[in-house]
Design a protein around this motif. Structure first.
Motif, PDB file in Angstrom:
ATOM      1  N   LEU A 134      -8.404   3.951 -15.228  1.00 18.59           N
ATOM      2  CA  LEU A 134      -7.054   3.760 -14.706  1.00 18.59           C
ATOM      3  C   LEU A 134      -6.789   2.274 -14.506  1.00 18.59           C
ATOM      4  CD1 LEU A 134      -7.066   6.575 -11.994  1.00 18.59           C
ATOM      5  CD2 LEU A 134      -6.348   6.734 -14.391  1.00 18.59           C
ATOM      6  N   LYS A 135      -5.544   1.862 -14.707  1.00 20.77           N
ATOM      7  CA  LYS A 135      -5.170   0.455 -14.583  1.00 20.77           C
ATOM      8  C   LYS A 135      -4.171   0.280 -13.444  1.00 20.77           C
ATOM      9  CE  LYS A 135      -7.623  -0.464 -18.174  1.00 20.77           C
ATOM     10  NZ  LYS A 135      -8.994  -0.849 -17.968  1.00 20.77           N
ATOM     11  N   GLY A 136      -4.634   0.538 -12.252  1.00 18.37           N
ATOM     12  CA  GLY A 136      -3.813   0.369 -11.067  1.00 18.37           C
ATOM     13  C   GLY A 136      -4.712   0.097  -9.880  1.00 18.37           C
ATOM     14  N   PRO A 137      -4.138  -0.106  -8.718  1.00 17.98           N
ATOM     15  CA  PRO A 137      -4.959  -0.370  -7.544  1.00 17.98           C
ATOM     16  C   PRO A 137      -5.783   0.849  -7.152  1.00 17.98           C
ATOM     17  CG  PRO A 137      -2.662  -0.080  -6.925  1.00 17.98           C
ATOM     18  CD  PRO A 137      -2.712  -0.065  -8.415  1.00 17.98           C
ATOM     19  N   ALA A 138      -6.931   0.585  -6.599  1.00 12.49           N
ATOM     20  CA  ALA A 138      -7.786   1.641  -6.041  1.00 12.49           C
ATOM     21  C   ALA A 138      -8.063   1.235  -4.597  1.00 12.49           C
ATOM     22  CB  ALA A 138      -9.081   1.779  -6.838  1.00 12.49           C
ATOM     23  N   LEU A 139      -7.323   1.866  -3.680  1.00 13.99           N
ATOM     24  CA  LEU A 139      -7.354   1.451  -2.275  1.00 13.99           C
ATOM     25  C   LEU A 139      -7.969   2.506  -1.383  1.00 13.99           C
ATOM     26  CD1 LEU A 139      -3.677   0.189  -1.838  1.00 13.99           C
ATOM     27  CD2 LEU A 139      -5.676  -1.172  -2.410  1.00 13.99           C
ATOM     28  N   LEU A 140      -8.772   2.040  -0.455  1.00 17.04           N
ATOM     29  CA  LEU A 140      -9.233   2.894   0.627  1.00 17.04           C
ATOM     30  C   LEU A 140      -8.411   2.524   1.855  1.00 17.04           C
ATOM     31  CD1 LEU A 140     -11.665   4.814   1.759  1.00 17.04           C
ATOM     32  CD2 LEU A 140     -11.977   2.732   3.081  1.00 17.04           C
ATOM     33  N   VAL A 141      -7.921   3.527   2.544  1.00 20.25           N
ATOM     34  CA  VAL A 141      -7.131   3.310   3.757  1.00 20.25           C
ATOM     35  C   VAL A 141      -7.877   3.957   4.915  1.00 20.25           C
ATOM     36  CG1 VAL A 141      -4.937   3.789   4.902  1.00 20.25           C
ATOM     37  CG2 VAL A 141      -4.983   3.334   2.445  1.00 20.25           C
ATOM     38  N   ASP A 142      -8.129   3.178   5.955  1.00 24.83           N
ATOM     39  CA  ASP A 142      -8.769   3.713   7.156  1.00 24.83           C
ATOM     40  C   ASP A 142      -7.918   3.333   8.354  1.00 24.83           C
ATOM     41  OD1 ASP A 142     -10.288   4.515   9.293  1.00 24.83           O
ATOM     42  OD2 ASP A 142     -12.068   3.356   8.762  1.00 24.83           O
ATOM     43  N   THR A 143      -7.050   4.257   8.743  1.00 23.23           N
ATOM     44  CA  THR A 143      -6.244   4.086   9.949  1.00 23.23           C
ATOM     45  C   THR A 143      -6.544   5.240  10.899  1.00 23.23           C
ATOM     46  OG1 THR A 143      -4.385   5.204   8.878  1.00 23.23           O
ATOM     47  CG2 THR A 143      -4.399   2.791   8.811  1.00 23.23           C
ATOM     48  N   ALA A 144      -7.839   5.591  10.942  1.00 20.61           N
ATOM     49  CA  ALA A 144      -8.331   6.700  11.764  1.00 20.61           C
ATOM     50  C   ALA A 144      -7.699   8.013  11.306  1.00 20.61           C
ATOM     51  CB  ALA A 144      -8.116   6.420  13.242  1.00 20.61           C
ATOM     52  N   CYS A 145      -7.155   8.792  12.224  1.00 24.37           N
ATOM     53  CA  CYS A 145      -6.685  10.133  11.872  1.00 24.37           C
ATOM     54  C   CYS A 145      -5.409  10.139  11.031  1.00 24.37           C
ATOM     55  CB  CYS A 145      -6.511  10.992  13.120  1.00 24.37           C
ATOM     56  SG  CYS A 145      -5.476  10.265  14.388  1.00 24.37           S
ATOM     57  N   SER A 146      -4.761   8.996  10.856  1.00 29.10           N
ATOM     58  CA  SER A 146      -3.558   8.948  10.009  1.00 29.10           C
ATOM     59  C   SER A 146      -3.848   8.388   8.615  1.00 29.10           C
ATOM     60  CB  SER A 146      -2.473   8.106  10.683  1.00 29.10           C
ATOM     61  OG  SER A 146      -2.887   6.756  10.785  1.00 29.10           O
ATOM     62  N   SER A 147      -5.109   8.262   8.248  1.00 36.65           N
ATOM     63  CA  SER A 147      -5.486   7.607   6.987  1.00 36.65           C
ATOM     64  C   SER A 147      -4.800   8.210   5.766  1.00 36.65           C
ATOM     65  CB  SER A 147      -7.006   7.656   6.808  1.00 36.65           C
ATOM     66  OG  SER A 147      -7.650   6.955   7.839  1.00 36.65           O
ATOM     67  N   SER A 148      -4.803   9.522   5.641  1.00 36.33           N
ATOM     68  CA  SER A 148      -4.205  10.159   4.463  1.00 36.33           C
ATOM     69  C   SER A 148      -2.683   9.980   4.435  1.00 36.33           C
ATOM     70  CB  SER A 148      -4.543  11.647   4.420  1.00 36.33           C
ATOM     71  OG  SER A 148      -5.926  11.819   4.265  1.00 36.33           O
ATOM     72  N   LEU A 149      -2.058  10.027   5.611  1.00 39.37           N
ATOM     73  CA  LEU A 149      -0.607   9.818   5.669  1.00 39.37           C
ATOM     74  C   LEU A 149      -0.237   8.395   5.272  1.00 39.37           C
ATOM     75  CD1 LEU A 149       0.264  11.693   8.999  1.00 39.37           C
ATOM     76  CD2 LEU A 149       0.779  12.421   6.661  1.00 39.37           C
ATOM     77  N   VAL A 150      -1.007   7.435   5.728  1.00 36.74           N
ATOM     78  CA  VAL A 150      -0.739   6.047   5.378  1.00 36.74           C
ATOM     79  C   VAL A 150      -1.019   5.821   3.888  1.00 36.74           C
ATOM     80  CG1 VAL A 150      -1.377   3.642   5.814  1.00 36.74           C
ATOM     81  CG2 VAL A 150      -1.117   5.231   7.732  1.00 36.74           C
ATOM     82  N   ALA A 151      -2.069   6.441   3.350  1.00 35.37           N
ATOM     83  CA  ALA A 151      -2.357   6.338   1.912  1.00 35.37           C
ATOM     84  C   ALA A 151      -1.187   6.892   1.101  1.00 35.37           C
ATOM     85  CB  ALA A 151      -3.645   7.076   1.575  1.00 35.37           C
ATOM     86  N   THR A 152      -0.622   8.006   1.550  1.00 33.94           N
ATOM     87  CA  THR A 152       0.532   8.600   0.866  1.00 33.94           C
ATOM     88  C   THR A 152       1.730   7.653   0.926  1.00 33.94           C
ATOM     89  OG1 THR A 152      -0.263  10.807   1.413  1.00 33.94           O
ATOM     90  CG2 THR A 152       2.052  10.623   0.777  1.00 33.94           C
ATOM     91  N   HIS A 153       1.956   7.053   2.079  1.00 34.61           N
ATOM     92  CA  HIS A 153       3.061   6.094   2.239  1.00 34.61           C
ATOM     93  C   HIS A 153       2.893   4.917   1.273  1.00 34.61           C
ATOM     94  CE1 HIS A 153       6.018   3.496   4.138  1.00 34.61           C
ATOM     95  NE2 HIS A 153       5.073   2.584   4.283  1.00 34.61           N
ATOM     96  N   LEU A 154       1.678   4.375   1.188  1.00 32.25           N
ATOM     97  CA  LEU A 154       1.433   3.246   0.296  1.00 32.25           C
ATOM     98  C   LEU A 154       1.621   3.635  -1.169  1.00 32.25           C
ATOM     99  CD1 LEU A 154      -1.682   1.667   2.061  1.00 32.25           C
ATOM    100  CD2 LEU A 154       0.679   0.800   2.049  1.00 32.25           C
ATOM    101  N   ALA A 155       1.197   4.843  -1.533  1.00 34.01           N
ATOM    102  CA  ALA A 155       1.382   5.322  -2.907  1.00 34.01           C
ATOM    103  C   ALA A 155       2.869   5.452  -3.226  1.00 34.01           C
ATOM    104  CB  ALA A 155       0.666   6.658  -3.104  1.00 34.01           C
ATOM    105  N   CYS A 156       3.639   5.992  -2.300  1.00 30.49           N
ATOM    106  CA  CYS A 156       5.087   6.132  -2.510  1.00 30.49           C
ATOM    107  C   CYS A 156       5.759   4.764  -2.631  1.00 30.49           C
ATOM    108  CB  CYS A 156       5.719   6.942  -1.380  1.00 30.49           C
ATOM    109  SG  CYS A 156       5.280   8.690  -1.427  1.00 30.49           S
ATOM    110  N   GLN A 157       5.339   3.811  -1.816  1.00 30.37           N
ATOM    111  CA  GLN A 157       5.897   2.459  -1.914  1.00 30.37           C
ATOM    112  C   GLN A 157       5.584   1.852  -3.282  1.00 30.37           C
ATOM    113  OE1 GLN A 157       4.234   0.380   1.538  1.00 30.37           O
ATOM    114  NE2 GLN A 157       6.326   0.135   2.292  1.00 30.37           N
ATOM    115  N   ALA A 158       4.353   2.046  -3.764  1.00 26.96           N
ATOM    116  CA  ALA A 158       3.971   1.491  -5.069  1.00 26.96           C
ATOM    117  C   ALA A 158       4.776   2.136  -6.194  1.00 26.96           C
ATOM    118  CB  ALA A 158       2.476   1.684  -5.300  1.00 26.96           C
ATOM    119  N   LEU A 159       5.036   3.424  -6.082  1.00 27.08           N
ATOM    120  CA  LEU A 159       5.859   4.112  -7.087  1.00 27.08           C
ATOM    121  C   LEU A 159       7.294   3.591  -7.048  1.00 27.08           C
ATOM    122  CD1 LEU A 159       4.487   7.734  -6.710  1.00 27.08           C
ATOM    123  CD2 LEU A 159       4.509   6.408  -8.836  1.00 27.08           C
ATOM    124  N   ARG A 160       7.861   3.515  -5.855  1.00 30.33           N
ATOM    125  CA  ARG A 160       9.239   3.024  -5.715  1.00 30.33           C
ATOM    126  C   ARG A 160       9.387   1.591  -6.195  1.00 30.33           C
ATOM    127  NH1 ARG A 160       9.263   5.486  -0.188  1.00 30.33           N
ATOM    128  NH2 ARG A 160      10.152   7.555  -0.505  1.00 30.33           N
TER     129      ARG A 160
END
Length: 194
Positions: A96-122
């Motif tokens: 894949l030719k895109g960012p590969a990010l790990l997000v660790d914001t404790a219990c909101s990690s997956s939600l923040v990862a989803t937010h970042l993915a949506c921002q990158a798409l937009r």
């Protein structure tokens, strides 16, 4: 509680069985679920190679696996313990030719990862995004530590981002989903799940 976290086919992902022993089960589960998410979305590996696709993974760290591996086997390999490599493993395997990010914001990690993915798409940074999360509790010490720190909800109810929130309710799981701009998905004839 997730069962069979030790079941993993490393050769499918071009990982040696010896290296696979050191890989955190959260990484192994995400590799499997991320690959399945692409399959479910109709993206075979050859279609993904060189794609502008980002991987956004939420994992709450530090993982207990590194500590457990050190206790039982000596110093664990850095690639197996590093959560940052968890997102990159699938990106590397699929070219894949895109960012590969790990997000660790404790219990909101997956939600923040989803937010970042949506921002990158937009923002047009990526054309496709794989987003997911994995959480495992491998020993009772983590629960005991959270209890001592007063982090656990005494009511046993999760009220994320609510004024009535009184702590967390830990759980185990792994999940992955493929995101794409709707207009692009319709143009490409992708399967759209509602």
């Amino acid at each position: 509680r997730l069962d069979d976290i030790d079941c993993f086919d490393p050769l499918f992902f071009n990982i040696s069985p010896a290296e696979a022993e050191w890989i955190d089960p959260q990484q192994r589960l995400f590799l499997e679920e991320g690959y399945k998410a692409f399959e479910d979305a109709g993206y075979p590996p050859q279609k993904l190679s060189d794609a502008r696709c980002g991987v956004y993974l939420g994992i709450m760290g530090p993982s207990e696996y590194g500590w457990l591996a050190q206790q039982q086997r000596g110093a664990a390999e850095i690639t197996g313990r590093s959560e940052a490599i968890a997102a990159a493993r699938l990106a590397y395997f699929l070219n894949l030719k895109g960012p590969a990010l790990l997000v660790d914001t404790a219990c909101s990690s997956s939600l923040v990862a989803t937010h970042l993915a949506c921002q990158a798409l937009r923002g047009g940074e990526v054309d496709v995004a794989l987003v997911g999360g994995a959480t495992l509790y491998l020993s009772p010490e983590m629960y005991m530590s959270m209890c001592k720190a007063g982090m656990l909800s005494p009511t046993g109810k999760c009220r994320t981002l609510d004024n009535a929130a009184d702590g967390i309710v830990p759980g185990e799981g792994v999940g992955a989903l493929v995101l794409k701009r709707l207009a692009d998905a319709e143009r490409d004839g992708d399967r759209i799940h509602g």
